[in-house]
Design an enzyme around this catalytic site. Sequence first.
Site, PDB file in Angstrom:
ATOM      1  NE  ARG A 225      -4.966 -29.541  40.948  1.00 38.76           N
ATOM      2  CZ  ARG A 225      -5.951 -29.403  40.057  1.00 38.76           C
ATOM      3  NH1 ARG A 225      -6.796 -30.403  39.842  1.00 38.76           N
ATOM      4  NH2 ARG A 225      -6.085 -28.291  39.369  1.00 38.76           N
ATOM      5  CG  HIS A 273      -6.201 -33.707  35.478  1.00 35.83           C
ATOM      6  ND1 HIS A 273      -5.222 -33.155  36.256  1.00 35.83           N
ATOM      7  CD2 HIS A 273      -7.282 -32.900  35.641  1.00 35.83           C
ATOM      8  CE1 HIS A 273      -5.667 -32.057  36.852  1.00 35.83           C
ATOM      9  NE2 HIS A 273      -6.938 -31.890  36.484  1.00 35.83           N
TER      10      HIS A 273
HETATM   11  P1  NDP Z   1     -13.413 -23.931  45.914  1.00 37.49           P
HETATM   12  O1  NDP Z   1     -12.310 -23.031  46.313  1.00 37.49           O
HETATM   13  O2  NDP Z   1     -14.704 -23.334  45.488  1.00 37.49           O
HETATM   14  O3  NDP Z   1     -13.763 -24.927  47.122  1.00 37.49           O
HETATM   15  C1  NDP Z   1     -12.781 -25.496  47.902  1.00 37.49           C
HETATM   16  C2  NDP Z   1     -13.444 -26.160  49.098  1.00 37.49           C
HETATM   17  O4  NDP Z   1     -12.435 -26.793  49.884  1.00 37.49           O
HETATM   18  C3  NDP Z   1     -14.157 -25.155  50.009  1.00 37.49           C
HETATM   19  O5  NDP Z   1     -15.327 -25.711  50.531  1.00 37.49           O
HETATM   20  C4  NDP Z   1     -13.126 -24.943  51.109  1.00 37.49           C
HETATM   21  O6  NDP Z   1     -13.668 -24.547  52.352  1.00 37.49           O
HETATM   22  C5  NDP Z   1     -12.548 -26.331  51.220  1.00 37.49           C
HETATM   23  N1  NDP Z   1     -11.246 -26.291  51.878  1.00 37.49           N
HETATM   24  C6  NDP Z   1     -10.115 -25.655  51.478  1.00 37.49           C
HETATM   25  N2  NDP Z   1      -9.128 -25.840  52.376  1.00 37.49           N
HETATM   26  C7  NDP Z   1      -9.666 -26.591  53.362  1.00 37.49           C
HETATM   27  C8  NDP Z   1      -9.168 -27.093  54.585  1.00 37.49           C
HETATM   28  N3  NDP Z   1      -7.908 -26.852  54.979  1.00 37.49           N
HETATM   29  N4  NDP Z   1      -9.991 -27.831  55.358  1.00 37.49           N
HETATM   30  C9  NDP Z   1     -11.257 -28.064  54.987  1.00 37.49           C
HETATM   31  N5  NDP Z   1     -11.805 -27.601  53.831  1.00 37.49           N
HETATM   32  C10 NDP Z   1     -11.013 -26.884  53.041  1.00 37.49           C
HETATM   33  O7  NDP Z   1     -12.825 -24.894  44.803  1.00 37.49           O
HETATM   34  P2  NDP Z   1     -13.614 -25.661  43.630  1.00 37.49           P
HETATM   35  O8  NDP Z   1     -14.766 -26.371  44.224  1.00 37.49           O
HETATM   36  O9  NDP Z   1     -13.864 -24.755  42.501  1.00 37.49           O
HETATM   37  O10 NDP Z   1     -12.486 -26.700  43.155  1.00 37.49           O
HETATM   38  C11 NDP Z   1     -11.971 -27.664  44.057  1.00 37.49           C
HETATM   39  C12 NDP Z   1     -10.764 -28.341  43.443  1.00 37.49           C
HETATM   40  O11 NDP Z   1     -11.170 -29.240  42.415  1.00 37.49           O
HETATM   41  C13 NDP Z   1      -9.773 -27.423  42.728  1.00 37.49           C
HETATM   42  O12 NDP Z   1      -8.929 -26.761  43.638  1.00 37.49           O
HETATM   43  C14 NDP Z   1      -9.015 -28.402  41.866  1.00 37.49           C
HETATM   44  O13 NDP Z   1      -7.927 -28.930  42.615  1.00 37.49           O
HETATM   45  C15 NDP Z   1     -10.032 -29.524  41.606  1.00 37.49           C
HETATM   46  N6  NDP Z   1     -10.441 -29.580  40.193  1.00 37.49           N
HETATM   47  C16 NDP Z   1     -10.192 -30.729  39.490  1.00 37.49           C
HETATM   48  C17 NDP Z   1     -10.580 -30.850  38.175  1.00 37.49           C
HETATM   49  C18 NDP Z   1     -10.362 -32.136  37.432  1.00 37.49           C
HETATM   50  O14 NDP Z   1     -10.637 -32.206  36.229  1.00 37.49           O
HETATM   51  N7  NDP Z   1      -9.894 -33.190  38.061  1.00 37.49           N
HETATM   52  C19 NDP Z   1     -11.249 -29.748  37.470  1.00 37.49           C
HETATM   53  C20 NDP Z   1     -11.468 -28.580  38.295  1.00 37.49           C
HETATM   54  C21 NDP Z   1     -11.077 -28.518  39.603  1.00 37.49           C
HETATM   55  P3  NDP Z   1     -14.423 -23.140  52.505  1.00 37.49           P
HETATM   56  O15 NDP Z   1     -15.722 -23.323  51.749  1.00 37.49           O
HETATM   57  O16 NDP Z   1     -14.637 -22.988  53.947  1.00 37.49           O
HETATM   58  O17 NDP Z   1     -13.537 -22.097  51.893  1.00 37.49           O
END
Ligand code: NDP
Length: 310
Positions: A225, A273
């Site tokens: 993001r 995007h």
């Molecule tokens: P998930 O919820 O599966 O994974 C998120 C990851 O981020 C997890 O490993 C989580 O940790 C980690 N995380 C969250 N908060 C923190 C923090 N404060 N400190 C450290 N690590 C953190 O999400 P997805 O993998 O499915 O998607 C990730 C992002 O990708 C989406 O939220 C979206 O913004 C973006 N996206 C972009 C797209 C595009 O076309 N550009 C398409 C689809 C998604 P933990 O494992 O411990 O929970």
Amino acid sequence: MSVNVLFAALPERWETYKIPLKTAFSEQGVDANLSMDLPADQVDYIIYAPNSELQDFTPFSRARAVLNLWAGVEDVVGNDTLRIPLARMVDDGLTQGMVEWVTGHALRHHLGMDRHILGQDGVWRKVIPPLASDRPVTLLGLGELGQACALALAGLDFPVTGWSRTTKSVEGITCLSGDEGLRKALSSAEILILLLPLTGETENIINAETLALMPPGAMIINPGRGPLIDDHALLAALETGQIGHATLDVFRQEPLPPEHPFWAHEKVTVTPHIASETRPITSARVIAENVRRGEAGEPFLYLVDRNLGY
Ligand code: NDP
């Protein structure tokens, strides 16, 4: 008994989703009355994309869950009118698309492809890139998308480090967490990939201080993001050469305004995007499975933790 499922997204989405959804519900054995237009008090489930007009969930008195069409939920997770479970999208097609986009851009930077694609000028630029095994890559975010990308890159022999909120254990990946883990993950990141959700904790996680931890000339790839990065700090780091290139798919304002300095910057690649999209056929299966679960009294898949914001 049939369930009423409201499709609350832009009408053009309905055209691409209605047949995959009908097929998926039928495969799940769920008799679903699917529509873009249902009386609010008769809706059982809401398929939701944040760019729809629906902002007030209060009138949906009997709805059992909101099923987000996208992986990111930052536009809906803080909605005070939403008091029922919110599920985000995890979709094989979306994951595969992200793996392809991330791997492609990582290889572009690793191999220095631009040197030859943009340098067709008679100059014999014989620069041999290192092998992948000598190019450390770091992913911030080791969730559905981050882990899949980490494994694909490790499969190409990149040494991969991943950082997440809770510590993970993924074979072949160095998994870190916490502040010290972040510093360590960044200190080796010749290529940094951002796949964190946008939350209060992750906003501006890439700032002047964290950029300075990275090896000079490092590459950043951001399909996560836009607000994960402090734009001014990134521009400054590109100016000094601390960061060699940034490939950005997501921005604070989308579409990125034509006058934004990223567009004309020779060290920035802007993509609109498109890193990955939810795919109608595979995501319809996830939605139908979640409705079936709701009707069977089973837990929903991929529930969002409203306190954590993802
Ligand atoms: P998930 O919820 O599966 O994974 C998120 C990851 O981020 C997890 O490993 C989580 O940790 C980690 N995380 C969250 N908060 C923190 C923090 N404060 N400190 C450290 N690590 C953190 O999400 P997805 O993998 O499915 O998607 C990730 C992002 O990708 C989406 O939220 C979206 O913004 C973006 N996206 C972009 C797209 C595009 O076309 N550009 C398409 C689809 C998604 P933990 O494992 O411990 O929970």
